[in-house]
Write an enzyme that holds these catalytic residues in place. Sequence first.
Site, PDB file in Angstrom:
ATOM      1  N   GLU A  44       0.699  -1.451   0.097  1.00  0.00           N
ATOM      2  CA  GLU A  44       0.227   0.137   0.228  1.00  0.00           C
ATOM      3  C   GLU A  44       1.022   0.795   0.013  1.00  0.00           C
ATOM      4  O   GLU A  44       0.483   2.391  -0.940  1.00  0.00           O
ATOM      5  CB  GLU A  44      -0.817   0.039   1.076  1.00  0.00           C
ATOM      6  CG  GLU A  44      -2.239  -1.278   0.839  1.00  0.00           C
ATOM      7  CD  GLU A  44      -2.868  -0.755  -0.174  1.00  0.00           C
ATOM      8  OE1 GLU A  44      -2.977   0.057  -0.752  1.00  0.00           O
ATOM      9  OE2 GLU A  44      -3.832  -1.876  -0.710  1.00  0.00           O
ATOM     10  N   TYR A 127      -6.748   6.592   3.407  1.00  0.00           N
ATOM     11  CA  TYR A 127      -7.354   6.068   2.600  1.00  0.00           C
ATOM     12  C   TYR A 127      -6.488   4.330   3.195  1.00  0.00           C
ATOM     13  O   TYR A 127      -6.229   3.425   2.598  1.00  0.00           O
ATOM     14  CB  TYR A 127      -6.034   6.061   1.308  1.00  0.00           C
ATOM     15  CG  TYR A 127      -6.219   4.805   0.335  1.00  0.00           C
ATOM     16  CD1 TYR A 127      -7.125   4.532  -0.244  1.00  0.00           C
ATOM     17  CD2 TYR A 127      -4.881   4.331   0.047  1.00  0.00           C
ATOM     18  CE1 TYR A 127      -7.013   3.459  -0.665  1.00  0.00           C
ATOM     19  CE2 TYR A 127      -4.690   3.202  -0.736  1.00  0.00           C
ATOM     20  CZ  TYR A 127      -5.783   2.886  -0.747  1.00  0.00           C
ATOM     21  OH  TYR A 127      -5.410   1.280  -1.639  1.00  0.00           O
ATOM     22  N   ASP A 145      -9.941   6.599  -2.470  1.00  0.00           N
ATOM     23  CA  ASP A 145      -8.925   6.685  -3.386  1.00  0.00           C
ATOM     24  C   ASP A 145      -8.883   7.641  -4.780  1.00  0.00           C
ATOM     25  O   ASP A 145     -10.386   7.769  -5.204  1.00  0.00           O
ATOM     26  CB  ASP A 145      -7.901   5.369  -3.733  1.00  0.00           C
ATOM     27  CG  ASP A 145      -8.048   4.708  -4.755  1.00  0.00           C
ATOM     28  OD1 ASP A 145      -9.409   5.450  -4.871  1.00  0.00           O
ATOM     29  OD2 ASP A 145      -7.099   3.678  -5.473  1.00  0.00           O
TER      30      ASP A 145
END
Length: 357
Positions: A44, A127, A145
Amino acid sequence: MVGLVRDAEKIARLRRQLLAWYACNRRDLPWRRSRDPYAIWVSEIMLQQTRVAVVVERYQTFLARFPTLLSLAAASEQDVLALWSGLGYYRRARMMLKAARFIAEQRLTGLPASSAALRKLPGIGVYTAAAIASIAFGEAVAVVDGNVERVLCRLEGWEFAEGASESALKREIHLLAAQLLDPAQPGDFNQATMELGATVCLPRNPRCLVCPLAADCRTKGEHATAPRAPMLSREGAHALSIRTRRAGQQVLLEQRPSSLTVMPGLWQLPELKQTEVPGHLLRMTVRHAIMQVNYYVRIRNVYEDELKSLTVAGGARRWVSLAEAAAMALTGLTRKVLTRAHLFEVRPREPLNESQS
DNA sequence: GAGGCGTGGCC
DNA sequence: TGGCCAAGCCT
């Protein structure tokens, strides 16, 4: 604005179609084969503002070198930056290391398991906290996102009004995302929405014909996007020298001061003035964009015994072998130049850098 | 809240 | 060729 809340049937249908589509169309990405929260975290962070294709290569290398959170916590910043070299946004790597060390110092067993707790770690924003929590821990929290924003705005026909505050619309998007989220499988649902945005609901040419949500979509891909800040494109130019020792196969690198805001602490080829790379010494020209500036960089060779007569800048310097250089925290430009000059290729017999003038 | 922070690849 | 991105975060 929020018209979905009473339409439970529509919500169920959207969930079902999205998840069914994802089950058949999900890309086989390396981080989707892992349930390890640490591995999900690494992916991520790398994926922030970075293309999937680039991350795929780096993710495997990074995890091979730092397979666990504790191994990362024990690493030096330079070692982490070396693996990040070329990925950009180096602050991400520094913050991830900081977070790993914090967790290790607290003697925790691993990443915190809730989005609220994750959010407190450096480098983990709204996020990323939701992504890790939903994918790795199954928390029913929706991610928003760039992909999700686009998908939901098109679905509902929402637009970013000229001059209006974006925050109100962003709030609506988060509310809608939370309503749509399938609490039974939040990780898959979140990834499905992002996957749809990344592969079908494309920014420029959406592929509505294969979209599982087309029947419920208000815009069929036609929608105004948020006005972007006009991109300034300045032309800059500076020169770099490949400085080599005649005898050994080494290059001279200098470390960018830690006080810089751009790429602090990374290593690069020494800079020269433009006039110090006249045409007859030009080895190659490289276009390299740093943020919104295009640099047209002129490259020449400089041998060790020529150093004195040329520009000397401050900063730490080291003569290193090419193997050492390849393992250092090089700037993207320097890595590109050394690669393009074939210096990273193994060519034992060939004298270095003497093929051209 | 706007601006800063990198890069390789695509069209 | 050169403009424009791409799974954000921090200050």
